[in-house]
Write a protein that holds these residues in place. Structure first.
Motif, short mmCIF file in Angstrom:
data_model
loop_
_atom_site.label_atom_id
_atom_site.label_comp_id
_atom_site.label_asym_id
_atom_site.label_seq_id
_atom_site.Cartn_x
_atom_site.Cartn_y
_atom_site.Cartn_z
N CYS A 1 39.93 7.55 -46.71
CA CYS A 1 40.19 6.21 -46.17
C CYS A 1 40.06 6.18 -44.64
O CYS A 1 39.44 5.28 -44.09
CB CYS A 1 41.59 5.75 -46.57
N TYR B 1 27.58 13.80 -49.16
CA TYR B 1 27.21 12.43 -49.53
C TYR B 1 25.89 12.48 -50.28
O TYR B 1 24.96 13.20 -49.88
CB TYR B 1 27.06 11.54 -48.30
N LEU C 1 35.14 8.88 -50.84
CA LEU C 1 35.36 9.07 -49.41
C LEU C 1 36.85 9.08 -49.09
O LEU C 1 37.68 8.68 -49.91
CB LEU C 1 34.66 7.95 -48.62
N PRO D 1 38.04 3.77 -51.77
CA PRO D 1 36.95 4.27 -50.92
C PRO D 1 35.85 4.95 -51.75
O PRO D 1 35.70 6.18 -51.72
CB PRO D 1 37.65 5.25 -49.99
N CYS E 1 42.67 2.14 -50.25
CA CYS E 1 42.90 2.11 -48.80
C CYS E 1 43.63 0.84 -48.39
O CYS E 1 44.56 0.88 -47.57
CB CYS E 1 41.56 2.20 -48.06
N ASP F 1 31.58 4.62 -52.87
CA ASP F 1 30.26 4.00 -52.76
C ASP F 1 29.54 4.24 -54.08
O ASP F 1 29.52 5.37 -54.59
CB ASP F 1 29.45 4.63 -51.62
N ASP G 1 38.58 8.23 -42.08
CA ASP G 1 37.33 8.47 -41.37
C ASP G 1 36.10 8.43 -42.27
O ASP G 1 35.00 8.80 -41.85
CB ASP G 1 37.39 9.82 -40.64
N ALA G 2 36.25 8.01 -43.54
CA ALA G 2 35.13 7.85 -44.48
C ALA G 2 34.32 9.13 -44.63
O ALA G 2 33.08 9.10 -44.67
CB ALA G 2 34.23 6.71 -44.05
#
Length: 217
Positions: free
Chosen positions: A123, A153, A121, A100, A94, A102, A125-126
């Motif tokens: 970039c 998620y 994710l 992006p 990003c 986790d 709006d995640a």
């Protein structure tokens, strides 16, 4: 005269004996008093030393929590044949070299080393486009769970894997889903089995817009 002369030593011896007896009695009284004083505190005074209450017992040393082995999550995803080509294509930095993703570490499958949960994710709006669990195997990791139905998620919760999927109605913006489905998985017999599933519906963030009162003519 001899009698008087003889009586003198007798009285002197008697007086000396009396003085000696008095001295002995006095010494005995002193010793007795000293003995009483010693026995008054006796064993209690010379017993085990008292420990200062403020110090308290020594606490055992706490072993430090081992730091999990960090993994290159981007390399792991890009080299995983179980990850779809679409997710790999969307996995771009990003800003500079910041990807992006986790990454979470924890025990989900009972291995001595930590398992790794990776969420990919978007970039802008995640939004989660892919969730994966990697189990340690030998010197590397193997994919044991994948979910690629966005938005998705995955998280660890007390040894369980919890996967959240956002639900959108027609016309919902990406930032405001209508609800979510939460699925809890548990590692059983070498795989993740679904244990619970809940569906949550979100209420409107703002109340209904009031209809303006008609103007009086």
């Amino acid at each position: 005269m001899r009698g008087l002369t003889g009586a003198g030593p007798v009285r002197a011896r008697s007086t000396a004996r009396t003085a000696s007896t008095a001295t002995a009695v006095l010494a005995a009284a002193v010793l007795f008093a000293g003995g009483c004083g010693a026995s008054g505190t006796g064993a209690r005074d010379e017993g085990p030393a008292r420990v200062d209450g403020g110090a308290g017992p020594a606490s055992p040393a706490t072993a430090p929590t081992p730091t999990p082995d960090r993994v290159d999550a981007v390399r792991l995803i890009k080299g995983d044949p179980a990850v779809s080509a679409e997710v790999k294509r969307e996995l771009k930095p990003c800003v500079a070299d910041e990807y992006p993703v986790d990454v979470s570490y924890g025990n989900l499958t009972g291995e001595a080393r930590d398992d790794v949960v990776v969420n990919v994710l978007t970039c802008g709006d995640a939004v989660g486009i892919g969730a994966y669990v990697y189990r340690p195997q030998g010197d590397g990791y193997v994919n044991v769970f994948s979910a690629e139905e966005p938005p998705v998620y995955a998280e660890m919760d007390r040894g369980d894997l919890v996967v959240t999927k956002q639900v959108y109605d027609r016309g919902d913006p990406v930032s405001s889903p209508s609800g979510e489905v939460v699925i809890t998985y548990r590692w059983i017999s070498g795989r993740f089995a679904e244990k619970y599933r809940t569906h949550n519906e979100y209420g409107p963030v703002a109340g209904a817009v009031p209809t303006p009162a008609p103007e009086e003519g």
